[in-house]
Design a protein around this motif. Structure first.
Motif, PDB file in Angstrom:
ATOM      1  N   ALA A 111       0.838  -1.210   0.000  1.00  0.00           N
ATOM      2  CA  ALA A 111       0.000   0.000   0.000  1.00  0.00           C
ATOM      3  C   ALA A 111       0.870   1.255   0.000  1.00  0.00           C
ATOM      4  N   TRP A 112       1.982   1.209   0.754  1.00  0.00           N
ATOM      5  CA  TRP A 112       2.909   2.354   0.774  1.00  0.00           C
ATOM      6  C   TRP A 112       3.521   2.590  -0.597  1.00  0.00           C
ATOM      7  N   LEU A 113       3.870   1.505  -1.319  1.00  0.00           N
ATOM      8  CA  LEU A 113       4.459   1.633  -2.658  1.00  0.00           C
ATOM      9  C   LEU A 113       3.438   2.159  -3.663  1.00  0.00           C
ATOM     10  N   ILE A 114       2.160   1.775  -3.506  1.00  0.00           N
ATOM     11  CA  ILE A 114       1.125   2.293  -4.402  1.00  0.00           C
ATOM     12  C   ILE A 114       0.972   3.801  -4.201  1.00  0.00           C
ATOM     13  N   GLY A 115       1.030   4.219  -2.937  1.00  0.00           N
ATOM     14  CA  GLY A 115       0.937   5.651  -2.640  1.00  0.00           C
ATOM     15  C   GLY A 115       2.072   6.444  -3.250  1.00  0.00           C
ATOM     16  N   ARG A 116       3.217   5.811  -3.391  1.00  0.00           N
ATOM     17  CA  ARG A 116       4.375   6.480  -3.995  1.00  0.00           C
ATOM     18  C   ARG A 116       4.367   6.382  -5.509  1.00  0.00           C
ATOM     19  N   GLY A 117       3.390   5.656  -6.071  1.00  0.00           N
ATOM     20  CA  GLY A 117       3.316   5.502  -7.516  1.00  0.00           C
ATOM     21  C   GLY A 117       4.287   4.496  -8.094  1.00  0.00           C
ATOM     22  N   GLU A 118       4.878   3.659  -7.232  1.00  0.00           N
ATOM     23  CA  GLU A 118       5.844   2.673  -7.705  1.00  0.00           C
ATOM     24  C   GLU A 118       5.206   1.305  -7.989  1.00  0.00           C
ATOM     25  N   LEU A 119       3.895   1.190  -7.756  1.00  0.00           N
ATOM     26  CA  LEU A 119       3.205  -0.090  -7.935  1.00  0.00           C
ATOM     27  C   LEU A 119       1.753   0.185  -8.247  1.00  0.00           C
ATOM     28  N   THR A 120       1.153  -0.622  -9.142  1.00  0.00           N
ATOM     29  CA  THR A 120      -0.275  -0.473  -9.444  1.00  0.00           C
ATOM     30  C   THR A 120      -1.079  -1.419  -8.572  1.00  0.00           C
ATOM     31  N   VAL A 121      -2.397  -1.185  -8.527  1.00  0.00           N
ATOM     32  CA  VAL A 121      -3.282  -2.055  -7.748  1.00  0.00           C
ATOM     33  C   VAL A 121      -3.258  -3.479  -8.324  1.00  0.00           C
ATOM     34  N   GLY A 122      -3.260  -3.551  -9.653  1.00  0.00           N
ATOM     35  CA  GLY A 122      -3.217  -4.877 -10.284  1.00  0.00           C
ATOM     36  C   GLY A 122      -1.933  -5.617  -9.954  1.00  0.00           C
ATOM     37  N   GLN A 123      -0.820  -4.879  -9.970  1.00  0.00           N
ATOM     38  CA  GLN A 123       0.463  -5.512  -9.641  1.00  0.00           C
ATOM     39  C   GLN A 123       0.501  -5.978  -8.188  1.00  0.00           C
ATOM     40  N   LEU A 124      -0.077  -5.177  -7.272  1.00  0.00           N
ATOM     41  CA  LEU A 124      -0.120  -5.599  -5.873  1.00  0.00           C
ATOM     42  C   LEU A 124      -0.983  -6.845  -5.712  1.00  0.00           C
ATOM     43  N   THR A 125      -2.107  -6.882  -6.440  1.00  0.00           N
ATOM     44  CA  THR A 125      -2.973  -8.069  -6.378  1.00  0.00           C
ATOM     45  C   THR A 125      -2.222  -9.299  -6.861  1.00  0.00           C
ATOM     46  N   ALA A 126      -1.527  -9.153  -8.002  1.00  0.00           N
ATOM     47  CA  ALA A 126      -0.747 -10.283  -8.522  1.00  0.00           C
ATOM     48  C   ALA A 126       0.349 -10.675  -7.535  1.00  0.00           C
ATOM     49  N   PHE A 127       0.966  -9.647  -6.936  1.00  0.00           N
ATOM     50  CA  PHE A 127       2.047  -9.926  -5.979  1.00  0.00           C
ATOM     51  C   PHE A 127       1.508 -10.729  -4.785  1.00  0.00           C
TER      52      PHE A 127
END
Length: 588
Positions: free
Chosen positions: A264-280
């Motif tokens: 969630a912290w990386l998404i806030g920084r724009g370094e990760l998308t929601v889809g990528q976090l889900t896959a991760f």
């Protein structure tokens, strides 16, 4: 770490390597498809708006559907191949174990209870089924998923993979530590299960005696105590497994929680998308579950090592050597030269002590004496169940120790006081005498006629195909004896051993059995372990044993003339006790 026990069990896979290779191919295909699904889900999430405007392309739907069908087919085929390989291994292992056990010398069975060996053959072998193929299949799949999942995680976000770097080694370490304890505990569980099986087998085998003495409650109590000890050992194992599982679950959820927060912290920084976090998260779940499976498999594998240690100890036993001379014929001449023998379980007590005896071909020799005098020991030595401890036994001019045991026994037949019959048909029990060739029905019937058994066999609705039940329970004592006589006739031995063959029969049955025995004894060297006077008065020679030694020899009349001899004293004692000429020569 000693790798020998691991390799010893892995060698069992060699005969089914073709099935396992095919199963591994199916597994690889399934894992590749499975690893593609999180990526597909991430793409759908990140392109949700575009898909909402234009719809899902048909080729994409067909591709996903095809992948699902292929995954289902690969999984189904993989399951069948691994399970069928497992069943082949279990069958082969059981046959190997049975072949080793059945070829052990009689002394081995004096030291090991039948119930224990049966438990090893069935319950212990199942542990191999659980771990060696099914468990190994799961761990190989876990390894593939683990490797592919780690690669996907690093490709998505090396930084986000850091929390998992702690979970994986800790879970594997826990698996190794618990596995070391599992092996010893599993050995204790299998031993206690074997003990309870021994108790059950003893009471089932003697169920008539249990009922005769109203010992049903006592039998239940003894089995309950044995089963309770098995339960205690099993629960100790379960407690350890529960602690291990709980620890793994705690580590798993801590790792996922850390991943979610960091993601969630990386998404806030724009370094990760929601889809990528889900896959991760999906890949992280695959990796953590695979790591847990690897740790759990190690514990299971160590349980298997402990549970099957005794099996492989038995498999390493050398069967009794079957090499030696194989004479085509024997005349039946026997010679004991200063023979001594002590049973392995009673080394301090001599069963035979300096016995010297010659028996001419075709001679009938009766052995008499009190219980423990050595009569049955002589029969055991003649059958090759034990080698003599001192002196030697000659069959014609051949030393017994120089003859191949199987070749020796081809020339010897035994009729026991309580005949051993198998639960098959009458014909099968008669044919049991000749394993070397196919026996025709005409041969079976001819032997049954000479044994005075043909008429009562035909009186059964199924005739020679009548099933006799366990130990011949469906037959009377006289009927079992006559089937045993027919079996001995089919063997056509040079040497015949009658171990109190008529002692437990009533007068009518004894007459029929004795007629069959007379036919069987004609022209053969016969050793009669005597119990009734009527079975020995016509013997060519009577040998009186006492304390493992021969104290008298001669005919019935000659021995009676020695009024102060052991034989005459034995006669006086028995006739005074029973008051009839067919009284047993020894107390029951």
């Amino acid at each position: 770490m000693n790798v020998a026990p691991h390799l010893e069990r892995l060698r069992l896979l060699r005969p089914v390597k073709g099935r396992l290779a095919a199963a591994l191919l199916c597994m690889g295909a399934g894992v590749l498809i499975q690893l593609g699904f999180p990526r597909a889900i991430a793409w759908f999430i990140d392109h949700a708006a575009q898909l909402q405007q234009h719809g899902i392309p048909p080729h994409l739907v067909l591709g996903m559907l095809g992948a699902a069908v292929l995954l289902a087919a690969a999984s189904s085929l993989r399951f069948y191949l691994f399970q069928s390989a497992s069943q082949h291994i279990v069958l082969r292992l059981r046959r190997q174990l049975f072949d080793v056990l059945i070829r052990q010398p009689i002394g081995f069975f004096d030291q090991h209870h039948v119930g224990e060996l049966t438990s090893r053959l069935h319950a212990d072998v199942l542990a191999v089924h659980e771990s060696l193929t099914v468990g190994a299949a799961n761990v190989l799949r876990s390894l593939c998923v683990f490797g592919g999942g780690v690669a996907m995680l690093l490709a998505l976000s090396p930084l986000l993979s850091l929390p998992l770097a702690l979970f994986i080694p800790v879970s594997l370490y826990l698996g190794k530590r618990s596995g070391n304890s599992y092996r010893q505990r599993a050995r204790e569980v299998q031993s206690s299960v074997a003990e309870s099986g021994k108790v059950a087998q003893e009471h089932f085998a003697n169920v008539r005696l249990v009922h005769a003495f109203n010992q049903q409650a006592g039998a239940s109590g003894r089995y309950g105590r044995a089963a309770g000890r098995a339960l205690g050992a099993a629960l100790a194992n379960v407690r350890l497994a529960a602690l291990f599982q709980g620890s793994l679950q705690l580590l798993l959820y801590l790792a996922l929680l850390c991943t979610l927060c960091f993601g969630a912290w990386l998404i806030g920084r724009g370094e990760l998308t929601v889809g990528q976090l889900t896959a991760f998260i999906l890949y992280a779940t695959m990796v953590t579950e695979s790591a847990s499976s690897l740790a759990e498999f190690w514990s299971s594998w160590m349980r298997t090592l402990g549970a099957t240690d005794r099996i492989f100890e038995l498999l390493r036993l050398a069967p009794r050597a079957e090499d030696g001379l194989q004479p085509a014929t024997l005349s039946g001449r026997l010679r004991f030269e200063d023979v001594g023998f002590r049973y392995p379980q009673r080394p301090a007590q001599a069963a035979l002590d300096g016995v010297s005896l010659q028996v001419a071909p075709g001679e009938t020799v009766a052995l008499v004496g009190s219980s423990g005098a050595g009569k049955s020991t002589i029969a055991n030595l003649l059958l090759g169940h034990y080698p003599p401890g001192a002196g030697r036994i000659l069959f014609d001019a051949f030393d017994a120790t120089a003859l191949a045991p199987a070749a020796l026994r081809r020339h010897v037949a035994l009729v026991e006081q309580e005949p051993s019959l198998f639960s098959g048909t009458i014909a099968e029990n008669i044919r049991f005498a000749v394993p070397e060739r196919e026996v025709t029905q005409e041969e079976v019937e001819a032997c049954a006629r000479r044994a005075q058994a043909h008429d009562f066999i035909l009186a059964f609705p199924d005739g020679y195909e009548t099933v006799v039940g366990e130990r011949g329970v469906q037959l009377s004592g006289g009927q079992k004896q006559r089937i045993a006589i027919a079996r001995a006739m089919l063997r056509d031995p040079a040497i015949l051993i009658l171990d109190e063959a008529t002692s437990a029969l009533d007068a009518a049955s004894e007459t029929l059995v004795q007629a069959g025995l007379d036919n069987l004894m004609r022209g053969r060297t016969t050793i009669v372990i005597a119990h009734r006077l009527s079975t020995i008065v016509h013997a060519d020679r009577i040998v009186v044993l006492a304390g493992g030694r021969i104290c008298q020899q001669g005919s019935h009349a000659e021995l009676l003339r020695q009024a102060d001899g052991a034989y005459a004293e034995l006669m006086r004692h028995q006739l005074a006790q029973y008051g009839r000429l067919d009284a047993p020569l020894e107390a029951a």
